[in-house]
Design an enzyme around this catalytic site. Sequence first.
Site: not given
Length: 389
Positions: A143, A190, A200, A260
């Site tokens: 997933y 978290r 969910r 980044f």
Amino acid sequence: PLCPQDSLGRGLRACYRYLNQTSRSFAAVIQALDGELRHAVCIFYLVLRALDTIEDDMTISLDVKVPMLHEFHSYLYQPEWKYMESKEKDRQVLEDFPTISMEFRNLSKVYQDVISDICHKMGVGMAEFLEKKVDSQHEWDKYCHYVAGLVGIGLSRLFSASELEDPIVGQDTELANSMGLFLQKTNIIRDYLEDQLEGREFWPREVWSRYAKKLSDLAKPENIDMAVQCLNELITNALHHVPDVLTYLSRLKNQSVFNFCAIPQVMAIATLAACYNNKQVFRGVVKIRKGQAVTLMMDATNIQAVKAIMYQYVEEIYQKIPGTDPSSNKTQQVIASIRAMSLPGGPMASRHHYSPIYLSCAMLLAALSWQYLSTISKATEEYVQAGEN
């Protein structure tokens, strides 16, 4: 200020406006990227945000949603395609999809091919998990691969396509996948309570079923001890990605790409350290402090500094391991392997004298940091474009 907006066409200006509206914290680091890579990553982000908005929208029935997710990559080449029925907060990226898809078609073919391919794979994966729950730890990795690992792989291929990074960065999909999995697992860990409240479930059943009958039971005060043990086991699972993260970052050559990639990863390790053995995860939101977040962003500009930061946070976790914790041996083992990787040069040495490149960057990051400040608590989750499911 970082993107000379005036020199951009109307379509790209709109895209950067959507980027800033939908992403807050992610927008600044994208706009600090060099050259044409900046536009490619901006468009990639918006395309994934659109896909994610379809996936998240509970008002779209499955028989409509599944084909849309499967077909989404083809909408990139249909100038007229848009979707006006969404009720989600970021629906503007679907309502003005023609502007985004037009700018997508304006990108070099190397970039288009990467973005379209990742969209296709992600749409198929999202559709698969709409119809099932995350059971095994293997399914959890799968997933997370679909919603975040693929983002890491796509970004890495864009970095190499831009020639700012070596071909190996885009070719080594295992490492790129780990970059995404580390961020995604951190968010999922978290966000236990928030996801519960919204109905969910992303914690893997194989793990939580050893601590409770139902995942929702972990939020009950009488189950707090078991809940924290479950939390610690999942954090230990996530820490296994850190060696790959350090290897990946050590290969990067371009400063804007390094910043980044590194900033979200240090935010993630700080978040895991804050969550480890912390009952608060089951009672509210655990956030890293704003000042701490800004310091991390300022420091995470070279590999030695990032190793030192990782070392510092795994040390913090190590100090908190309860003797009674069922995962304590596993946690100690994974921390030992991270220490071994982040020690060369000594943790303190690398933390306080920076390479000259750091100085030029300090100015850039100082300029960026105010943009992050207001919503820094959202920072990590925003880095994984599609990973807020």
